[in-house]
Design a protein around this motif. Structure first.
Motif, PDB file in Angstrom:
ATOM      1  N   ILE A 147     -21.332 -48.508 -10.671  1.00 35.21           N
ATOM      2  CA  ILE A 147     -22.621 -49.061 -11.096  1.00 35.21           C
ATOM      3  C   ILE A 147     -23.229 -49.901  -9.985  1.00 35.21           C
ATOM      4  O   ILE A 147     -24.426 -49.817  -9.694  1.00 35.21           O
ATOM      5  N   TRP A 148     -22.389 -50.725  -9.348  1.00 37.93           N
ATOM      6  CA  TRP A 148     -22.864 -51.574  -8.261  1.00 37.93           C
ATOM      7  C   TRP A 148     -23.417 -50.737  -7.110  1.00 37.93           C
ATOM      8  O   TRP A 148     -24.496 -50.998  -6.585  1.00 37.93           O
ATOM      9  N   GLN A 149     -22.675 -49.718  -6.732  1.00 37.42           N
ATOM     10  CA  GLN A 149     -23.073 -48.887  -5.606  1.00 37.42           C
ATOM     11  C   GLN A 149     -24.419 -48.215  -5.851  1.00 37.42           C
ATOM     12  O   GLN A 149     -25.238 -48.075  -4.940  1.00 37.42           O
ATOM     13  N   ARG A 150     -24.674 -47.823  -7.096  1.00 33.87           N
ATOM     14  CA  ARG A 150     -25.888 -47.063  -7.421  1.00 33.87           C
ATOM     15  C   ARG A 150     -27.076 -47.967  -7.778  1.00 33.87           C
ATOM     16  O   ARG A 150     -28.215 -47.486  -7.776  1.00 33.87           O
ATOM     17  N   SER A 151     -26.831 -49.224  -8.105  1.00 36.51           N
ATOM     18  CA  SER A 151     -27.935 -50.077  -8.580  1.00 36.51           C
ATOM     19  C   SER A 151     -28.222 -51.277  -7.687  1.00 36.51           C
ATOM     20  O   SER A 151     -29.240 -51.946  -7.872  1.00 36.51           O
ATOM     21  N   PHE A 152     -27.348 -51.570  -6.727  1.00 32.87           N
ATOM     22  CA  PHE A 152     -27.506 -52.751  -5.884  1.00 32.87           C
ATOM     23  C   PHE A 152     -28.237 -52.399  -4.598  1.00 32.87           C
ATOM     24  O   PHE A 152     -27.929 -51.386  -3.955  1.00 32.87           O
ATOM     25  N   PRO A 153     -29.180 -53.237  -4.174  1.00 31.82           N
ATOM     26  CA  PRO A 153     -29.696 -54.410  -4.877  1.00 31.82           C
ATOM     27  C   PRO A 153     -30.988 -54.142  -5.655  1.00 31.82           C
ATOM     28  O   PRO A 153     -31.378 -54.916  -6.504  1.00 31.82           O
ATOM     29  N   ASN A 154     -31.655 -53.023  -5.293  1.00 30.11           N
ATOM     30  CA  ASN A 154     -33.042 -52.836  -5.750  1.00 30.11           C
ATOM     31  C   ASN A 154     -33.182 -52.730  -7.264  1.00 30.11           C
ATOM     32  O   ASN A 154     -34.013 -53.411  -7.873  1.00 30.11           O
ATOM     33  N   LEU A 155     -32.384 -51.852  -7.893  1.00 33.10           N
ATOM     34  CA  LEU A 155     -32.549 -51.663  -9.334  1.00 33.10           C
ATOM     35  C   LEU A 155     -32.188 -52.930 -10.094  1.00 33.10           C
ATOM     36  O   LEU A 155     -32.881 -53.316 -11.051  1.00 33.10           O
ATOM     37  N   LEU A 156     -31.114 -53.601  -9.698  1.00 28.51           N
ATOM     38  CA  LEU A 156     -30.734 -54.839 -10.375  1.00 28.51           C
ATOM     39  C   LEU A 156     -31.848 -55.879 -10.256  1.00 28.51           C
ATOM     40  O   LEU A 156     -32.162 -56.581 -11.222  1.00 28.51           O
ATOM     41  N   LEU A 157     -32.447 -55.968  -9.083  1.00 26.51           N
ATOM     42  CA  LEU A 157     -33.557 -56.904  -8.898  1.00 26.51           C
ATOM     43  C   LEU A 157     -34.737 -56.515  -9.783  1.00 26.51           C
ATOM     44  O   LEU A 157     -35.370 -57.382 -10.412  1.00 26.51           O
ATOM     45  N   GLN A 158     -35.028 -55.234  -9.867  1.00 22.72           N
ATOM     46  CA  GLN A 158     -36.139 -54.767 -10.702  1.00 22.72           C
ATOM     47  C   GLN A 158     -35.878 -55.045 -12.178  1.00 22.72           C
ATOM     48  O   GLN A 158     -36.770 -55.488 -12.913  1.00 22.72           O
ATOM     49  N   LEU A 159     -34.652 -54.806 -12.628  1.00 22.91           N
ATOM     50  CA  LEU A 159     -34.333 -55.029 -14.043  1.00 22.91           C
ATOM     51  C   LEU A 159     -34.369 -56.515 -14.398  1.00 22.91           C
ATOM     52  O   LEU A 159     -34.701 -56.880 -15.528  1.00 22.91           O
ATOM     53  N   LEU A 160     -34.016 -57.368 -13.440  1.00 23.39           N
ATOM     54  CA  LEU A 160     -34.092 -58.810 -13.679  1.00 23.39           C
ATOM     55  C   LEU A 160     -35.530 -59.325 -13.636  1.00 23.39           C
ATOM     56  O   LEU A 160     -35.773 -60.496 -13.937  1.00 23.39           O
ATOM     57  N   SER A 161     -36.461 -58.451 -13.261  1.00 23.20           N
ATOM     58  CA  SER A 161     -37.868 -58.842 -13.167  1.00 23.20           C
ATOM     59  C   SER A 161     -38.733 -58.156 -14.219  1.00 23.20           C
ATOM     60  O   SER A 161     -39.954 -58.304 -14.204  1.00 23.20           O
ATOM     61  N   VAL A 162     -38.106 -57.417 -15.127  1.00 22.38           N
ATOM     62  CA  VAL A 162     -38.848 -56.725 -16.182  1.00 22.38           C
ATOM     63  C   VAL A 162     -39.496 -57.752 -17.113  1.00 22.38           C
ATOM     64  O   VAL A 162     -38.934 -58.820 -17.375  1.00 22.38           O
ATOM     65  N   ASP A 163     -40.650 -57.413 -17.626  1.00 22.28           N
ATOM     66  CA  ASP A 163     -41.374 -58.319 -18.526  1.00 22.28           C
ATOM     67  C   ASP A 163     -40.863 -58.181 -19.957  1.00 22.28           C
ATOM     68  O   ASP A 163     -41.607 -57.884 -20.891  1.00 22.28           O
ATOM     69  N   ASP A 164     -39.565 -58.366 -20.110  1.00 24.36           N
ATOM     70  CA  ASP A 164     -38.939 -58.279 -21.432  1.00 24.36           C
ATOM     71  C   ASP A 164     -37.674 -59.128 -21.391  1.00 24.36           C
ATOM     72  O   ASP A 164     -36.726 -58.808 -20.656  1.00 24.36           O
ATOM     73  N   ASP A 165     -37.641 -60.185 -22.163  1.00 22.03           N
ATOM     74  CA  ASP A 165     -36.536 -61.149 -22.096  1.00 22.03           C
ATOM     75  C   ASP A 165     -35.188 -60.514 -22.431  1.00 22.03           C
ATOM     76  O   ASP A 165     -34.175 -60.833 -21.797  1.00 22.03           O
ATOM     77  N   LYS A 166     -35.166 -59.627 -23.421  1.00 23.40           N
ATOM     78  CA  LYS A 166     -33.892 -59.011 -23.803  1.00 23.40           C
ATOM     79  C   LYS A 166     -33.356 -58.114 -22.687  1.00 23.40           C
ATOM     80  O   LYS A 166     -32.152 -58.120 -22.397  1.00 23.40           O
ATOM     81  N   ALA A 167     -34.249 -57.354 -22.068  1.00 27.03           N
ATOM     82  CA  ALA A 167     -33.815 -56.491 -20.967  1.00 27.03           C
ATOM     83  C   ALA A 167     -33.261 -57.334 -19.818  1.00 27.03           C
ATOM     84  O   ALA A 167     -32.235 -56.987 -19.215  1.00 27.03           O
TER      85      ALA A 167
END
Length: 493
Positions: free
Chosen positions: A159-179
């Motif tokens: 998961i880390w290899q496929r999502s770090f760093p860009n996707l993790l950063l994007q998911l932490l910036s989604v306009d949805d508190d639960k996500a």
């Protein structure tokens, strides 16, 4: 009750059948049935590879269909159904991984992580108007990654290899508190010492800074606070990289977390590395002059907070740095090497002298006050002053740095710091407990140090030290055999 073998076969066949038909609401019911039976542990453990393989093909088809959606020519009803089907696939995947290392590994080997991450990348960037469906799919897909990673190092690494760093950063910036909550849980689960060091690299530092921003803007988001305290603060390289890339406002958040962690682990070996302490001490020395500029502004907290000047934020950072250094040198033996940090003690004594002189020269934010009637009230500007306890903490740090350290005791005497501390032992509502910290510092300065004891005795004999102040501190000067001795007395004697 566990599902029967026939039921297992029926569901497997039904899922496989989804691949030969156009999407419809009946497909959603098939997936919901599969999701429901996966809650049963016995059923989870018995699901065959072919069933999961069929589910992956369904998910891959949905992924291809959604990626092919044209923003100019979109069937909202069709997309809405596709999003519902995607969310239900994610639910089934999520349920399959609960307390099942076997299913975690099986789904990873089949390729579920890759397809899921491809879908999450699309979902968090798509402009499709069906936002509720987007957020539901995002949330459950992220939950699936979380369940995949729990207790399974191979899945964490994948998961880390496929999502770090860009996707993790994007998911932490989604306009949805639960996500964001679920994404921070995935990040926390995947992190280890090696991955934290990767975060320190310049091209990855934005992910760490986003976590710290969430600590500031969403303090109730437990996962980001855990990431910071359990991982970030234990890496001196990352702390220095983050600090350098932060605004002063953001640095205060980092320092507050450090201080809270130090207080929580006061009686334990703290995981904060020595190099962090050295870095913060040096940062304090470089920037401490900024706090002096507060004397030229208003003493009102409301006015100061509204002041956009960068100097205010620099001063607040200095104040927070002082608080951290006080905590580090209080109950943590591993940080007592700060007693020997080059010129730190000299900086503290000189800063105390400057603050004291400024406070006596005119009425300003550093002046002593006697306003105790409404100390905790909102109408009392003193209560909200940014420099509340600043002088007291300077004296506290001097006391800490001189504890059982003869060289530092002598250095304070040479810097004429003893009369300075004695001159700050009076009650001051701007500095609660300053008398107590003065007592603490004087006792540490006098312990097993005859020269310091003699200096206080000479101050009393010349009248340059207020005898009542000495008595308030619990000391009495006594002449014996031609020598002046300092002895402790009860204050009420």
């Amino acid at each position: 009750m566990a599902a029967s073998a026939d039921s297992n076969l029926d569901i497997s066949a039904s899922i496989a059948g989804l691949l030969t038909e156009e999407h419809c609401t009946d497909h959603l019911q098939v997936l919901k049935k599969f999701t429901a039976v996966l809650r049963d542990k016995e059923y989870r453990d018995a699901v065959g590879e072919e069933t999961f393989s069929s589910l992956l093909k369904v998910l891959s088809r949905l992924c291809d269909d959604l990626l092919a959606v044209s923003c100019e020519d979109v069937d909202l009803q069709s997309v809405g159904l596709q999003l519902q089907l995607t969310a239900e696939c994610f639910r089934a995947q999520r349920n399959a991984c609960v307390q099942s290392t076997r299913n975690q590994s099986l789904l990873r080997e089949l390729g579920f992580i890759n397809v899921t991450i491809k879908l999450l990348s699309f979902l968090q960037t798509t402009r499709v108007e069906s936002r509720d469906g987007i957020f539901e799919s995002l949330r459950i897909g992220i939950q699936f990654l979380g369940n995949m990673s729990v207790g399974n190092q191979t899945c964490k690494d994948d998961i880390w290899q496929r999502s770090f760093p860009n996707l993790l950063l994007q998911l932490l910036s989604v306009d949805d508190d639960k996500a964001v909550h679920y994404a921070s849980m995935v990040l926390h689960t995947c992190l280890d010492e090696a991955k934290v060091e990767e975060l320190s690299e310049p091209q990855n530092i934005q992910l760490a800074l986003r976590v710290m921003e969430l600590c500031r803007t969403q303090p109730d988001l437990d996962w980001t606070v855990l990431i910071a305290t359990q991982h970030f603060l234990k890496s001196s390289t990352l702390v220095e990289s983050m600090y350098s890339g932060m605004s002063h406002h953001e640095r205060v958040t980092l320092l507050e977390l450090l201080s809270a962690q130090l207080q929580e682990e006061a009686s334990e070996e703290c995981g904060i590395p020595p190099n962090v302490a050295r870095f913060l001490a040096t940062s304090f020395q470089k920037g401490c002059g900024a706090v002096l500029t507060l004397a030229t502004g208003s003493a009102s907290s409301d006015e100061l907070v509204c002041n956009p000047l960068q100097v205010l934020h620099e001063a607040l950072t200095v104040i927070s740095l002082l608080d951290v250094l006080c905590e580090m040198t209080s109950d943590h033996r591993q940080f007592m090497f700060l007693q020997d940090h080059p010129d730190l003690l000299v900086t503290i004594v000189e800063l105390l002298r400057q603050v004291h002189v400024i406070g006596r020269a005119s009425k300003n934010i550093f002046s002593a006050a006697q306003n105790f009637s409404s100390l905790s009230g909102d109408d009392n500007p003193t209560a909200q002053s940014p420099v509340i306890s600043f002088k007291a903490h300077l004296i506290r740090l001097i006391g800490n740095l001189c504890y059982s350290n003869t060289d530092n005791q002598n250095k304070v005497r040479e810097l004429e710091g003893i009369p300075l501390i004695l001159d700050n032992c009076n009650i001051d509502s701007n500095n609660p407990f300053i008398s107590q910290w003065a007592i603490f510092a004087i006792r540490n300065l006098l312990e097993h140090n005859t020269q310091n004891q003699e200096q206080i005795a000479r101050l009393e004999r010349r009248g340059t030290a207020d005898y009542s102040a000495l008595r308030e501190l619990g000391f009495l000067v006594e002449e014996r055999d031609g020598s002046l001795l300092l002895k402790t007395v009860r204050k009420d004697s």
